[in-house]
Design an enzyme around this catalytic site. Structure first.
Site, short mmCIF file in Angstrom:
data_model
loop_
_atom_site.label_atom_id
_atom_site.label_comp_id
_atom_site.label_asym_id
_atom_site.label_seq_id
_atom_site.Cartn_x
_atom_site.Cartn_y
_atom_site.Cartn_z
N GLU A 184 -10.13 6.08 2.82
CA GLU A 184 -10.48 5.15 4.53
C GLU A 184 -10.67 6.09 5.82
OE1 GLU A 184 -8.90 1.68 7.00
OE2 GLU A 184 -7.94 1.60 4.65
N GLU A 240 0.94 -1.20 0.23
CA GLU A 240 -0.05 0.01 0.04
C GLU A 240 0.79 1.08 -0.32
OE1 GLU A 240 -2.77 -0.60 3.57
OE2 GLU A 240 -2.98 -2.39 3.05
#
Length: 437
Positions: A352, A241
């Site tokens: 997120e 990520e």
């Protein structure tokens, strides 16, 4: 405040006076000017715990050739490449730092960098890092590493949790082509994703940079790319990520920062953020992972974005990260992974947040810019030029994506495509509002 360069004091010598009392009242980082959040908290810390923290910090704060003091309060240590934390990993005992540049993905068809739609003309700009403001750089042969402090560790739930995502931070798309639509773990998303049956060898996107407000210290807001393989409902998920995040708990302020993450066991024990454990091998002397990004976008004003590329070198198999105009940052060695040692099967792009419901209602922590997707350019945050790397090591625009957000009254996402931005989407939201109680 200018950036100054000075030699680093020995960490043990600096911390030794703290170990004398059995209990210490430790004052954490002062409140950041960039936010109204109060990061100051007091807690009693036993000397044994403090000693454990010291040993851990000595394992990640490697001896520096010299240090750079950034205007935002960060200390950047310039560490010799061969002494960086990555090489302490047991799986990398015999690893040789890759010196031959990776084979860059071939571009099949891409919009010229810097092009934009008519409504954004003259406004798109590339963001950089705050510690560069006075022109100081780490010398050749070293890499810049943001120094971690005792206060950074004390903001975490425990030393074990420091620098780690919790298992509740699993990527949203947990089932083949049918992501969960209910989030009961406090994490909320607005994402675009590929199908789970694809063979993927990397992904790229250009991400709009903002400084969303965070309601409480243990919440965060991030915008990132996930490169995934493995089981979403098991313990073998592999994930790489990268993106930007605002995390008061991790960094002690509310500035957006470049970050990376990796795990090979669904966030249980392996992996970490940035260089807070061994694993990611940094090769670049100009980009500090975990450092603040500056400047940031403003509503109705200039828009700043960063481009991130993650791909698997077809020759040696390492997963590389590129930043901006294909500047190589470093790589995740293939030895770290199980499923990703071969390829990825899904990519996710998006935002997120953590919703802790601290006051018994939905958090007001913002995602993206804090505006809903329909507000469009200059207000809503965006991802543009979504691309994937195929088995031929070629980059091509993503034509078929799905989108999902758990609660569109709090955060949402709207995708589209054109000849200039390729496949893109706007996303985000304010969190708590009359329709999101």
């Amino acid at each position: 405040m200018g950036i100054t360069v000075r030699r680093k004091l020995g960490f043990s010598a600096a911390l030794r006076p703290l170990l004398l009392p059995f209990f210490l009242l430790v004052l954490s980082e002062r409140s950041a000017v960039a936010s109204a959040l109060n990061y100051t908290k007091y807690r009693q810390v036993g000397s044994l715990r403090l000693a454990r923290i010291q040993r851990h910090l000595e394992s990640i704060n490697k001896p520096a050739v010299f240090t750079i003091e950034s205007p935002d309060g960060d200390t950047i240590d310039c560490v010799h490449k061969r002494k960086q934390p990555a090489l302490d990993h047991p799986l990398l005992k015999n690893h040789k730092i890759q010196r031959v540049p990776p084979e860059m993905p071939k571009v099949r068809k891409r919009v010229k960098e810097g092009e934009h739609n008519r409504s954004s003309e003259g406004f798109l700009k590339g963001a950089w890092q705050t510690w560069h403001q006075k022109g100081q750089r780490c010398p050749k042969g070293t890499v810049p590493i943001r120094r971690s402090t005792v206060h950074d560790v004390l903001r975490a739930n425990s030393l074990y949790d420091f620098g780690k995502k919790q298992r509740s931070g699993l990527p949203l798309a947990r089932r083949a082509d049918a992501p969960d639509v209910v989030s009961s773990n406090g994490h909320e998303h607005a994402i675009a994703y590929t199908g789970s049956s694809e063979e993927v060898y990397g992904a790229r996107a250009t991400i709009n940079v903002w400084d969303p407000s965070i309601e409480v210290v243990n919440e965060f807001s991030l915008s990132q790319i996930w490169v995934l393989s493995g089981s979403f409902d098991g313990s073998d998920l592999n994930s790489i990520e990268a993106g930007w995040q605002v995390s008061p708990e991790l960094y002690g302020d509310s500035r957006p920062r470049l970050f990376t993450y990796w795990t090979t066991d669904a966030y249980q024990a392996t992996g970490c953020y940035n260089l807070l454990c061994s694993g990611f091998v940094q090769t670049n002397s100009r980009i500090a992972i975990g450092a603040a990004i500056s400047p940031v976008s403003s509503t109705g004003g200039s828009q700043f974005d960063i481009s991130i590329l993650i791909w698997k070198d077809p020759k040696l198999g390492n997963w590389w990260m590129g930043f901006g105009d294909n500047t190589l940052v470093g790589y995740w060695p293939t030895e770290l992974f199980t499923h990703l040692a071969d390829r990825a099967t899904m990519v996710e792009w998006g935002g997120e947040v953590v919703n802790s419901r601290a006051n018994g209602e939905h958090t007001s922590t913002q995602m993206g810019s804090g505006h809903f997707a329909e507000d469009g350019f200059g207000k809503a945050s965006y991802f543009r030029n979504l691309e994937i790397v195929d088995s031929d090591n070629s980059l091509s625009s993503v034509h078929e994506i799905s989108t999902l957000a758990e609660n569109t009254n709090c955060y949402n996402i709207k995708s589209s495509s054109n000849n200039e931005w390729g496949t893109y989407f706007y996303y985000g939201g304010p969190g708590n509002n009359p329709q999101c109680p």
